[in-house]
Structures are given as structure tokens and as C-alpha cells.
Design a protein around this motif. Structure first.
Motif, PDB file in Angstrom:
ATOM      1  N   ASP A  31       4.562  18.809  15.565  1.00 50.90           N
ATOM      2  CA  ASP A  31       5.630  18.021  14.938  1.00 50.90           C
ATOM      3  C   ASP A  31       5.464  16.534  15.272  1.00 50.90           C
ATOM      4  O   ASP A  31       5.393  16.167  16.448  1.00 50.90           O
ATOM      5  N   ARG A  32       5.381  15.695  14.247  1.00 47.46           N
ATOM      6  CA  ARG A  32       5.146  14.272  14.486  1.00 47.46           C
ATOM      7  C   ARG A  32       6.289  13.610  15.255  1.00 47.46           C
ATOM      8  O   ARG A  32       6.123  12.523  15.797  1.00 47.46           O
ATOM      9  N   MET A  33       7.478  14.246  15.271  1.00 48.13           N
ATOM     10  CA  MET A  33       8.610  13.670  15.991  1.00 48.13           C
ATOM     11  C   MET A  33       8.695  14.172  17.441  1.00 48.13           C
ATOM     12  O   MET A  33       9.569  13.771  18.186  1.00 48.13           O
TER      13      MET A  33
ATOM     14  N   ASP B  24      11.690  15.367   7.318  1.00 44.25           N
ATOM     15  CA  ASP B  24      12.353  14.311   8.076  1.00 44.25           C
ATOM     16  C   ASP B  24      13.080  13.317   7.181  1.00 44.25           C
ATOM     17  O   ASP B  24      13.750  12.421   7.684  1.00 44.25           O
ATOM     18  N   LYS B  25      12.967  13.459   5.830  1.00 48.46           N
ATOM     19  CA  LYS B  25      13.647  12.534   4.930  1.00 48.46           C
ATOM     20  C   LYS B  25      14.516  13.294   3.924  1.00 48.46           C
ATOM     21  O   LYS B  25      14.147  13.427   2.756  1.00 48.46           O
ATOM     22  N   PRO B  26      15.647  13.846   4.382  1.00 48.07           N
ATOM     23  CA  PRO B  26      16.484  14.638   3.466  1.00 48.07           C
ATOM     24  C   PRO B  26      17.105  13.749   2.390  1.00 48.07           C
ATOM     25  O   PRO B  26      17.538  12.640   2.679  1.00 48.07           O
TER      26      PRO B  26
ATOM     27  N   GLY C 185       0.817  -1.214   0.000  1.00 48.27           N
ATOM     28  CA  GLY C 185       0.000   0.000   0.000  1.00 48.27           C
ATOM     29  C   GLY C 185       0.843   1.254   0.000  1.00 48.27           C
ATOM     30  O   GLY C 185       0.349   2.346  -0.290  1.00 48.27           O
ATOM     31  N   LEU C 186       2.117   1.096   0.348  1.00 52.21           N
ATOM     32  CA  LEU C 186       3.025   2.258   0.359  1.00 52.21           C
ATOM     33  C   LEU C 186       4.463   1.770   0.192  1.00 52.21           C
ATOM     34  O   LEU C 186       5.002   1.108   1.074  1.00 52.21           O
ATOM     35  N   PHE C 187       5.030   2.075  -0.987  1.00 51.15           N
ATOM     36  CA  PHE C 187       6.458   1.828  -1.208  1.00 51.15           C
ATOM     37  C   PHE C 187       7.110   3.201  -1.093  1.00 51.15           C
ATOM     38  O   PHE C 187       6.946   4.061  -1.966  1.00 51.15           O
ATOM     39  N   ARG C 188       7.846   3.397   0.029  1.00 48.38           N
ATOM     40  CA  ARG C 188       8.485   4.699   0.275  1.00 48.38           C
ATOM     41  C   ARG C 188       9.785   4.764  -0.522  1.00 48.38           C
ATOM     42  O   ARG C 188      10.862   4.418  -0.013  1.00 48.38           O
ATOM     43  N   THR C 189       9.696   5.216  -1.775  1.00 45.96           N
ATOM     44  CA  THR C 189      10.870   5.137  -2.656  1.00 45.96           C
ATOM     45  C   THR C 189      12.048   5.971  -2.159  1.00 45.96           C
ATOM     46  O   THR C 189      13.207   5.607  -2.378  1.00 45.96           O
TER      47      THR C 189
ATOM     48  N   ILE D 245      -4.555   7.914   2.483  1.00 45.91           N
ATOM     49  CA  ILE D 245      -4.433   8.918   3.545  1.00 45.91           C
ATOM     50  C   ILE D 245      -3.186   8.627   4.384  1.00 45.91           C
ATOM     51  O   ILE D 245      -3.042   7.545   4.952  1.00 45.91           O
ATOM     52  N   GLY D 246      -2.289   9.598   4.409  1.00 37.75           N
ATOM     53  CA  GLY D 246      -1.076   9.491   5.243  1.00 37.75           C
ATOM     54  C   GLY D 246      -1.395  10.134   6.582  1.00 37.75           C
ATOM     55  O   GLY D 246      -1.222  11.340   6.761  1.00 37.75           O
ATOM     56  N   THR D 247      -1.875   9.321   7.507  1.00 43.46           N
ATOM     57  CA  THR D 247      -2.352   9.898   8.777  1.00 43.46           C
ATOM     58  C   THR D 247      -1.223  10.480   9.624  1.00 43.46           C
ATOM     59  O   THR D 247      -1.478  11.299  10.497  1.00 43.46           O
ATOM     60  N   ASN D 248       0.034  10.058   9.364  1.00 41.30           N
ATOM     61  CA  ASN D 248       1.132  10.615  10.171  1.00 41.30           C
ATOM     62  C   ASN D 248       1.268  12.106   9.884  1.00 41.30           C
ATOM     63  O   ASN D 248       1.285  12.938  10.790  1.00 41.30           O
ATOM     64  N   ASP D 249       1.377  12.437   8.601  1.00 43.08           N
ATOM     65  CA  ASP D 249       1.505  13.853   8.262  1.00 43.08           C
ATOM     66  C   ASP D 249       0.182  14.584   8.401  1.00 43.08           C
ATOM     67  O   ASP D 249       0.155  15.737   8.833  1.00 43.08           O
ATOM     68  N   LEU D 250      -0.920  13.922   8.039  1.00 44.62           N
ATOM     69  CA  LEU D 250      -2.213  14.610   8.157  1.00 44.62           C
ATOM     70  C   LEU D 250      -2.414  15.068   9.608  1.00 44.62           C
ATOM     71  O   LEU D 250      -2.801  16.207   9.859  1.00 44.62           O
TER      72      LEU D 250
ATOM     73  N   VAL E  93       3.179   2.588  -5.531  1.00 45.28           N
ATOM     74  CA  VAL E  93       4.512   3.196  -5.437  1.00 45.28           C
ATOM     75  C   VAL E  93       4.327   4.682  -5.159  1.00 45.28           C
ATOM     76  O   VAL E  93       3.565   5.353  -5.857  1.00 45.28           O
ATOM     77  N   ARG E  94       5.026   5.168  -4.163  1.00 40.91           N
ATOM     78  CA  ARG E  94       4.952   6.611  -3.897  1.00 40.91           C
ATOM     79  C   ARG E  94       6.181   7.287  -4.492  1.00 40.91           C
ATOM     80  O   ARG E  94       7.312   6.815  -4.293  1.00 40.91           O
ATOM     81  N   THR E  95       5.970   8.380  -5.206  1.00 38.53           N
ATOM     82  CA  THR E  95       7.128   9.107  -5.740  1.00 38.53           C
ATOM     83  C   THR E  95       7.867   9.774  -4.577  1.00 38.53           C
ATOM     84  O   THR E  95       7.333   9.889  -3.469  1.00 38.53           O
TER      85      THR E  95
ATOM     86  N   VAL F 244      -5.722   3.875   3.794  1.00 40.67           N
ATOM     87  CA  VAL F 244      -4.932   4.576   4.811  1.00 40.67           C
ATOM     88  C   VAL F 244      -3.583   3.881   4.874  1.00 40.67           C
ATOM     89  O   VAL F 244      -3.510   2.648   4.946  1.00 40.67           O
ATOM     90  N   CYS F 245      -2.494   4.669   4.814  1.00 39.67           N
ATOM     91  CA  CYS F 245      -1.173   4.054   4.875  1.00 39.67           C
ATOM     92  C   CYS F 245      -0.304   4.653   5.984  1.00 39.67           C
ATOM     93  O   CYS F 245       0.881   4.359   6.074  1.00 39.67           O
ATOM     94  N   GLY F 246      -0.882   5.502   6.843  1.00 41.27           N
ATOM     95  CA  GLY F 246      -0.125   5.998   7.993  1.00 41.27           C
ATOM     96  C   GLY F 246      -0.213   5.004   9.129  1.00 41.27           C
ATOM     97  O   GLY F 246      -0.884   3.965   9.018  1.00 41.27           O
ATOM     98  N   GLU F 247       0.440   5.331  10.243  1.00 41.42           N
ATOM     99  CA  GLU F 247       0.461   4.441  11.404  1.00 41.42           C
ATOM    100  C   GLU F 247      -0.933   4.085  11.913  1.00 41.42           C
ATOM    101  O   GLU F 247      -1.121   3.062  12.580  1.00 41.42           O
TER     102      GLU F 247
ATOM    103  N   VAL G 227      -3.273  11.850   0.922  1.00 40.66           N
ATOM    104  CA  VAL G 227      -4.000  12.907   1.630  1.00 40.66           C
ATOM    105  C   VAL G 227      -3.255  13.114   2.949  1.00 40.66           C
ATOM    106  O   VAL G 227      -3.377  12.323   3.881  1.00 40.66           O
ATOM    107  N   GLU G 228      -2.433  14.157   2.950  1.00 36.24           N
ATOM    108  CA  GLU G 228      -1.581  14.418   4.117  1.00 36.24           C
ATOM    109  C   GLU G 228      -1.711  15.858   4.601  1.00 36.24           C
ATOM    110  O   GLU G 228      -1.158  16.225   5.621  1.00 36.24           O
ATOM    111  N   ILE G 229      -2.383  16.665   3.783  1.00 34.01           N
ATOM    112  CA  ILE G 229      -2.513  18.083   4.084  1.00 34.01           C
ATOM    113  C   ILE G 229      -4.003  18.347   4.297  1.00 34.01           C
ATOM    114  O   ILE G 229      -4.828  17.856   3.503  1.00 34.01           O
TER     115      ILE G 229
HETATM  116  C1  PEP Z   1       2.121   9.540   6.411  1.00 29.34           C
HETATM  117  O1  PEP Z   1       2.464  10.717   6.445  1.00 29.34           O
HETATM  118  O2  PEP Z   1       1.196   9.063   7.099  1.00 29.34           O
HETATM  119  C2  PEP Z   1       2.837   8.589   5.541  1.00 29.34           C
HETATM  120  C3  PEP Z   1       2.408   7.359   5.374  1.00 29.34           C
HETATM  121  O3  PEP Z   1       3.986   9.029   4.966  1.00 29.34           O
HETATM  122  P1  PEP Z   1       5.383   9.135   5.741  1.00 29.34           P
HETATM  123  O4  PEP Z   1       5.181   8.512   7.102  1.00 29.34           O
HETATM  124  O5  PEP Z   1       6.374   8.416   4.909  1.00 29.34           O
HETATM  125  O6  PEP Z   1       5.596  10.612   5.802  1.00 29.34           O
END
Ligand code: PEP
Ligand code: MG
Length: 565
Positions: free
Chosen positions: A452-454, A338-340, A291-295, A439-444, A330-332, A489-492, A418-420
Motif C-alpha cells: 500500500d503506497r500509504m 485513495d481518491k473517492p 505532464g499530469l492534470f489530476r482532474t 508512467i505513474g510510478t506511485n501506483d506502479l 489531461v488525465r481522465t 514519468v509523472c509519479g513521485e 502505466v501503473e499496473i
Molecule cells: C501515480 O500513480 O504515480 C500517479 C502519478 O497517479 P496518482 O499519484 O494520482 O495515483
């Protein structure tokens, strides 16, 4: 510590499921540098430096020894903390202070504070290392002062470990026979406490407000599924819940899929992967696809852009891992923040999570995206598969349209993450441009809550159960249902079995997470019918806090299990 109200229930963020009950234990107190101590005489400063060096060496050696006997993540985090101990900059900051007369313990405390501030300013992963840095400080100060090493006691009976936050050096030495659950006052879902608790399978709740009031020896129940710590629970009831949680775990261990609600509504369970090795392991798991290949994670170490051919080879490895007709998304490149990525031409920005990241990079560097899409197309042709391709960090209709056009030109199926919040708010219009949403629930959550998610301090805000997040997920899901297009949904959030019930009730078609998390999600969904999922979703949507939302959903499930009650 004041004595807590008996039978109170404290709420936190659940990070490792399971229920355990036992007496509370706290780690040994941390040493304090003696800031009133007189200046070190000039003639004694060299010896003071030597005393510090010897203490730092001893601490480093102990950490290294522990990392050698630990496994997996525990070993890595211990080795990383040992690495911090040998950091030349940090050592120099300490010795130059001692050289000016500051006593060794005070010099360690001051230099650590300077570095901690620096780490916090950098933010992200570096900010998460502050707990490790402070742990290191305490160990070195204790050694300099000739005090006992701070850390976790070895309790005589199975106990629940409570702490402000745990450093890897603490958690890595845990004896799981004696420490049966963890709860911390600080820490987020990605803190070291959470990572190691997950690895050890210890029920764990973090960011528990008011934990500090629980005295050692008090009986506590940790519910790592519901995210609560119950003080002085009724012991018969507590033992019953521990037994039930164990049975639920057994059901998870024996669950093999396919995933559907108890009345047969199918839900796609997919894997989040970062390379072909992970994809191959996912194919051995219950995951039906990816559901999510983080290239971007394939290229973190790369200084220059990989060629289209190199990219095609890497993507082929992932596409080939599953049968030809399996879904693979596949995600571009989601470079930035957080991913430089060194070759992504990222500008130096004060606030990178709100800066040029994800699809926004393609504005200044269009070829990066075009080359990547060419690489995906070539990989699809080579493997005879039809991957879906999605862009991260899409916020406008125009961005979605431009991306979709380039993807379709290559015969591939376009979608967006959908993260914004803007994307969820304009879900109908943006979905009209593409074939699917994920839906990327981590960033959303990070962007909805402006947290900040971290950040360990903000963990209670970066919780996908926040009702504001659920509202946007609901809005996005209904746009999908209305348009007849798939929303996943592909977030945590997809890894949380209780939340999965809500997501399915909202109309989410696929859930993508780390393969290890999927059996618990699948087993849970198999115990509820679709009407109950919908009722759970409705109940969650009218709550005003994550704790209330979880409780409301649990109530719906309990009523569904025993309707006469
Ligand atoms: C997300 O934001 O929920 C997501 C799946 O992308 P990443 O965790 O890679 O930012
Ligand atoms: Mg994201």
C-alpha cells in the motif's frame, strides 16, 4: 539502547535532499498508562471524568495555539490533530470507560487503541492519521498524570533529531536553527514527518532500520539525498560533504532551465497540477507544460456529476495557463481507492485499490467518461490548444483500444498511464493502440511490490528505486523508443534528481512533478551527459535493492566527474 557499531551506515528512504551533520537527539519519552492501577471508586468517577476532560481541553488549547503561530502545512496538521482531540466519538469512548471504573490514563490508552484499529482498517489517508492519534493519546496521558509534555527537546547546539516517527505536533514546533536534519525509524514519503520536513527544507530520511540503536549525543550525518544515516563519520569529510551539498543547493536555487543533459539532450520538465490556480503557478515556474492534470481532484467535494459545460470551464482554466503549443496532459478521472468521488458510483469494496477505480469506472458508468472527454474537447476548442488525454489504471490492450477510439473521435491525442505491472509487461502491444505513455510510478510501485503506497510500515517497499520497478520502467521506456512514441514519468519518482538521471538513461522523454521539485531535477541533469545517464541506468538495473541501486548510480556519477580517480 545498545551502542551502535561506530562509522556504520544505515539506509532508509530519502525524502528531503541535503546533507547535515550533528549530534543526535531523541524526543522525550512517551508516558505509559498505569494498567496496574486499581479501579476508580464509584464516588470518584465523576471527578476522574472531569480530570480527563480538563486534560483533553488543555491539550486541545495548546495544539490550537501552536497551529495559530505555525504556517502552511504545519498549521493545517496541528489544527487537524486539535480536531481529533475534540472528536466526540473518541471522548465518549474514554468517558464511558471511566464511568465503568477505568482510570483516566488507561481509558485514554484503550480508547485510542480502539480508534487506531478502526483507522487502520479504513486504510489509506485514515491509516496515516494513526501517528497523530497516538501523539494525542500521549499528550493527554501526560497531562492526566501531571507529567511533562512529551515531545522534542530544544537542543543547545545544532542537532539531528532522531525519532520512531514524528507527529505534526512535534515537527510543527521545530526550531530549524537547532534541529538541522531529521531521521525516523518509521514513516513513509507521504507521512507528516516527510511533509513538514519538506516544508521546512530539513534534510530528512525515513524508514531507517536500526536507528533506535543510536544513542543521544552520537555524531550522525544525515544524507537526505542518498537516504542514509552515517554514525560517527569522519568529521573533516562530513564537513566537506555538507559544504558541497550547500553549493549544490545554491546551483538548484539559481537554475532556470531549459532542461537538458550537459551534452544537450533535451528532457521535458512538466508540472503535476490539480486545478487552474496550480496550473497558473506552474506556468510561473521552470515547468514547460503540464505532464499530469489530476482532474478528479477538482471534484472531490462534489455530490453530483458536473455538467459538460462546467467541466469545460474548469479544464479551460488549466489549458489556458500555458502557451498554446505547450504540452498539456489531461488525465481522465482517477476516482476510487485513495481518491473517492461521490458521483462516480463506486461500489463498496473491501479492497478498493484492487477494485473498480480509474478507467474501470467507465465500464459501469460509460457516460462519465464520455461527458468528461466532451468537456476536454470543448475546453481544447475554447482555448485553441491540443491537449493530450490519458486514462489511469489501464491494464489490457482492449481497455487501451476502447479509450483511444473515444479520444480520437474527439480529435484529441490518446495515451495511457502505466501503473499496473500488466501494462508494462505488454508495453509494446498497448503502446500500439495509443500515442504516448506516462508512467505513474506511485501506483506502479504499489502494485509491483504489493505494498500500500500509504503504508508507513511498508515505506522501504514502496520505493521506486526497487529494482523490480526499475525493470518495468526500463521495459516500458524501450517500448517507447522502439515505437518512436513518447514515454514520460509523472509519479513521485520524477521528483528525485538522482533517479531522474536513471530515467533519462532509460529513454524517458519527460518528467512531471510538483513544480517546486523541478529545479533540483533540471540542475542535476545539467551536470551529466547522456552516456553517463545510460551508464547509470545500466548500473541500477543490475542491482538487487534500492540502497544498492542508489549507491551504484552515485558511483557512476562520481567516476564520470573524476574519470582519473
Ligand atoms: C501515480 O500513480 O504515480 C500517479 C502519478 O497517479 P496518482 O499519484 O494520482 O495515483
Ligand atoms: Mg496513480
Amino acid at each position: 539502547m545498545s551502542s551502535p557499531a561506530s562509522q556504520a551506515t544505515l539506509s532508509g528512504t530519502p525524502v528531503v535532499p541535503g546533507i547535515q551533520v550533528g549530534p543526535a537527539v531523541w524526543p522525550a519519552p512517551r508516558p505509559v498508562a498505569d494498567t496496574d492501577a486499581p479501579e476508580v471508586e464509584e464516588g470518584e468517577r465523576e471527578a476522574e471524568v472531569a480530570r480527563y476532560e480538563a486534560a483533553a481541553e488543555t491539550v486541545t488549547r495548546r495544539l490550537k495555539e501552536r497551529s495559530e503561530v505555525a504556517d502552511g502545512v504545519a498549521a493545517e496538521v496541528l489544527a487537524a490533530t486539535a480536531g481529533l482531540a475534540t472528536d466526540r466519538g473518541l471522548r465518549k469512548a474514554v468517558t464511558s470507560r471511566i464511568g465503568k471504573g477505568t482510570p483516566a490514563d488507561v481509558a485514554v490508552a484503550e480508547a485510542t487503541e480502539e480508534f487506531a484499529q478502526m483507522f487502520k482498517q479504513v486504510g489509506g489517508v485514515m491509516a496515516e492519521r494513526v501517528t497523530d492519534l497516538k501523539d494525542l493519546r500521549d499528550r493527554v496521558i501526560a497531562e492526566v498524570q501531571g507529567a511533562e509534555e512529551p515531545g522534542i527537546p530544544t537542543p543547545d547546539e545544532p542537532s539531528v533529531l532522531l525519532a520512531d516517527d514524528l507527529a505534526p505536533a512535534d515537527t510543527a514546533g521545530l526550531d530549524v536553527e537547532r534541529v538541522i536534519a531529521l531521521a525516523t525509524e518509521l514513516g513513509g514519503p507521504t507521512s507528516h514527518t516527510a511533509i513538514i520536513a519538506r516544508q521546512m527544507g530539513l534534510p530528512c530520511v525515513v524508514a531507517v532500520d536500526g536507528l533506535g540503536d543510536i544513542a543521544s549525543g552520537t555524531m550522525v550525518l544525515v544524507d537526505g539525498t542518498g537516504g542514509t544515516v552515517e554514525i560517527e563519520p569522519d568529521m573533516d569529510e562530513a564537513q566537506r560533504r555538507v559544504r558541497e551539498a550547500r553549493q549544490a543547493q545554491e546551483a538548484v536555487d539559481s537554475w532556470t532551465g531549459p532542461c537538458a543533459t550537459s551534452d544537450g539532450h533535451a528532457v521535458g520538465l512538466l508540472a503535476n497540477v490539480q486545478d487552474s490556480g496550480a496550473a497558473e503557478r506552474a506556468a510561473e515556474s521552470v515547468a514547460e507544460g503540464i505532464g499530469l492534470f489530476r482532474t478528479e481532484l477538482c471534484f472531490l467535494e462534489q455530490d453530483t456529476e458536473p455538467t459538460v459545460d462546467e467541466q469545460a470551464a474548469i479544464y479551460s482554466g488549466v489549458l489556458a495557463a500555458f502557451p498554446d503549443d505547450a504540452k498539456v496532459v489531461v488525465r481522465t478521472l482517477d476516482a476510487g481507492s485513495d481518491k473517492p468521488l461521490k458521483f462516480a458510483g463506486l461500489p463498496d469494496e473491501p479492497n478498493p485499490s484492487l477494485g473498480v477505480r480509474g478507467l474501470r469506472i467507465a465500464e459501469a458508468e460509460p457516460d462519465l467518461l464520455l461527458h468528461q472527454l466532451d468537456g476536454i474537447k470543448a475546453a481544447a476548442e475554447r482555448t485553441g490548444t491540443s491537449p493530450w488525454v490519458m486514462a489511469p489504471m489501464v491494464g489490457t490492450v482492449e481497455e487501451a483500444r476502447g479509450f483511444a477510439e473515444k479520444v480520437r473521435e474527439r480529435g484529441l491525442t490518446p495515451g495511457v498511464m502505466v501503473e499496473i505491472p500488466a501494462t508494462a509487461l505488454l508495453a509494446e502491444q498497448i503502446l500500439a493502440e495509443v500515442e504516448f505513455f506516462s508512467i505513474g510510478t506511485n501506483d506502479l510501485t504499489q502494485y509491483v511490490m504489493a505494498a500500500d503506497r500509504m503504508s508507513a510500515e511498508l515505506a522501504s517497499l514502496t520505493d521506486p528505486w526497487q529494482p523490480a520497478v526499475l525493470q518495468l520502467v526500463a521495459r516500458t521506456a524501450s517500448a517507447g523508443t522502439a515505437a518512436g512514441k513518447s514515454v514520460g514519468v509523472c509519479g513521485e519518482a520524477a521528483a528525485d534528481p538522482l533517479l531522474a538521471v536513471v530515467l533519462v538513461g532509460l529513454g524517458i522523454a519527460t518528467l512531471s512533478a510538483a513544480p517546486a521539485a523541478l529545479p533540483a531535477v533540471g540542475a542535476k541533469l545539467g551536470t551529466v551527459d547522456l552516456a553517463t545517464c545510460r551508464a547509470a541506468a545500466e548500473a541500477a538495473l543490475v542491482t538487487t535493492s534500492p540502497a544498492e541501486a542508489r549507491a551504484a548510480v552515485r558511483d557512476v556519477l562520481a567516476t564520470a566527474e573524476s574519470p582519473a580517480a
